[in-house]
Design a protein around this motif. Structure first.
Motif, short mmCIF file in Angstrom:
data_model
loop_
_atom_site.label_atom_id
_atom_site.label_comp_id
_atom_site.label_asym_id
_atom_site.label_seq_id
_atom_site.Cartn_x
_atom_site.Cartn_y
_atom_site.Cartn_z
N VAL A 140 73.44 113.10 42.49
CA VAL A 140 73.20 111.88 43.20
C VAL A 140 73.91 110.57 42.74
O VAL A 140 74.47 109.72 43.86
CB VAL A 140 71.66 111.51 43.03
CG1 VAL A 140 71.32 111.19 41.58
CG2 VAL A 140 71.14 110.50 44.22
N SER A 187 76.25 108.59 45.54
CA SER A 187 75.84 106.96 45.77
C SER A 187 77.33 106.37 45.65
O SER A 187 77.79 105.57 46.55
CB SER A 187 75.16 106.56 44.67
OG SER A 187 75.12 105.19 44.48
N VAL A 247 71.64 104.48 44.56
CA VAL A 247 70.85 105.58 44.38
C VAL A 247 69.51 105.17 44.68
O VAL A 247 68.65 106.26 45.34
CB VAL A 247 70.99 105.98 42.76
CG1 VAL A 247 70.06 107.01 42.35
CG2 VAL A 247 72.18 106.29 42.24
N LYS A 304 67.45 107.86 47.38
CA LYS A 304 66.14 108.50 46.92
C LYS A 304 64.90 108.14 48.07
O LYS A 304 64.24 109.13 48.28
CB LYS A 304 65.70 108.03 45.56
CG LYS A 304 66.35 108.67 44.42
CD LYS A 304 66.04 108.59 42.95
CE LYS A 304 66.92 109.43 42.03
NZ LYS A 304 66.77 108.98 40.76
N LEU A 343 65.71 110.34 51.12
CA LEU A 343 65.16 111.74 50.61
C LEU A 343 63.79 111.85 50.71
O LEU A 343 63.26 112.66 51.45
CB LEU A 343 65.65 112.11 49.04
CG LEU A 343 66.90 112.52 48.97
CD1 LEU A 343 67.23 112.36 47.48
CD2 LEU A 343 67.36 113.63 49.58
N ARG A 344 62.96 110.61 50.19
CA ARG A 344 61.46 110.95 50.47
C ARG A 344 61.29 110.71 51.79
O ARG A 344 60.04 111.25 52.04
CB ARG A 344 60.88 109.62 49.61
CG ARG A 344 60.83 109.76 47.99
CD ARG A 344 59.72 108.82 47.49
NE ARG A 344 59.92 107.20 47.74
CZ ARG A 344 60.94 106.71 47.06
NH1 ARG A 344 61.82 107.00 45.99
NH2 ARG A 344 61.34 105.31 47.45
N ARG A 350 67.15 117.54 51.16
CA ARG A 350 67.21 117.39 49.68
C ARG A 350 68.44 118.45 49.38
O ARG A 350 68.87 119.21 50.15
CB ARG A 350 65.98 118.42 49.20
CG ARG A 350 64.47 118.03 49.73
CD ARG A 350 63.93 117.24 48.54
NE ARG A 350 62.93 116.14 48.88
CZ ARG A 350 62.60 114.99 48.16
NH1 ARG A 350 63.32 114.76 47.08
NH2 ARG A 350 61.71 114.34 48.48
#
Lengths: 216, 216
Positions: A3, A7, A14, A18, A21-22, A28
């Motif tokens: 990751v 970035s 980063v 994230k 991703l959430r 993922r």
């Protein structure tokens, strides 16, 4: 890549990666250990598209999701995918409806003359109508000739847009090209128009210099 | 007419009219008593122009003064008067100069191809350059063909602008027409471009309906 490398390669922090991703905007990575995942070129590519949608298109996350869903669904043809993207970045100014009748006629006449076919769901005509109403209110309604010149200008710009879209590779590139070309392209077109105005104005409105007048 | 009538006729509040009088944007009316002055059509006309400069052009009062000075000075020819107006409403985005070299070449090539003559003092080329640099940074630099189509679009729009300016009557109308047509016109052109995009996209990218494919 990790990751942190994703970035660096994308220029996206980063924490933001994230968050994406959430939110499910970014798929993922492949899990390599309980705390690590591996990312590849597809993630980098997708991050670039998200960045264009968020930073250039100023789209809220919910709308970014809709556009990405259209990109990912092979059942959505290119025209519909583009429509989803470009409707999302088309703001509609407030319209109090006053004096709409005459302005509607003028806009309809232009659309017919240009041979454009525009969906009744499209947001752009309401935007055009609001500007025309404001111009009329200010006593500076453009003539039919000026309106047609602007219509032809818009048509030529859209031809350029379609050339760019047709050269783009995959579906993500089509959306990215159309979005950046449309949003930043509006600003570019405005700048180019100023340059063309200056040039035409010099030819039409500047008095001849004395030397030229005396035949020199 | 009295100041209250001038306010009603122009839609500009009395307090704002008094502010314009104090700032010297609006000439004083003919004094009819120690506390009253009479205003005429020229005041109404000037208020309309100030309103366009302030409300549509979002110009600060100091710049409005410069434009009005150009309008009022018969020694300033129409081309220079327009230049003062349109330079004032042309915002220049921040430009960190990175990667300017290649972008300069592409913009210069376009300007040459279009036959435009633009002053080195003009703010628009810096704006165009900044957009192009951002497009390159995002990996969506337009091709030469797309850039030329946009250049031709800008040129056609400017032809429409010049038609409007040439139809305008006095110097105040020239400035008002050019300002409103340029500032609100950018928004109108963007809306018309969306309509043209949709129409071209439907022709180029929409799959043929099954009925047409089966020869119906």
């Amino acid at each position: 890549m990790r990751v942190s490398e994703l970035s660096r390669a994308s220029g996206v922090p980063v924490a933001t990666i994230k968050f994406y991703l959430r939110e499910g905007l970014l798929p993922r990575g492949e899990t390599t250990s309980p705390n690590q995942a591996r990312y590849d070129e597809r993630h980098l590519r997708r991050l670039r598209l998200i960045r264009a949608l968020v930073e250039v298109g100023s789209l809220p996350i919910a709308v970014v999701k809709d556009v990405l869903a259209a990109v990912d669904d092979p059942g959505t043809d290119l025209h519909r995918m583009l429509g989803t993207t470009l409707y999302a970045v088309t703001g509609v100014p407030e319209d109090d409806g006053a004096g709409a009748g005459k302005t509607d006629d003028e806009l309809d006449e232009l659309v017919t003359a240009m041979g454009w076919s525009v969906s009744p769901r499209a947001p752009a005509p309401a935007g055009a109508r609001t500007v025309l109403m404001r111009m009329r209110e200010l006593g500076t309604m453009p003539s039919r000739e000026t309106l047609h010149a602007w219509g032809e200008a818009a048509d030529r710009a859209a031809q350029g847009d379609m050339l760019a879209v047709q050269r783009a590779g995959d579906r993500a590139s089509v959306v990215e090209t159309a979005l950046v070309g449309t949003v930043l392209g509006d600003t570019l077109l405005a700048a180019l128009r100023r340059m063309a105005q200056e040039s035409h104005s010099a030819q039409l409105l500047r008095p001849e210099p004395p030397a030229a007048r005396s035949g020199g």
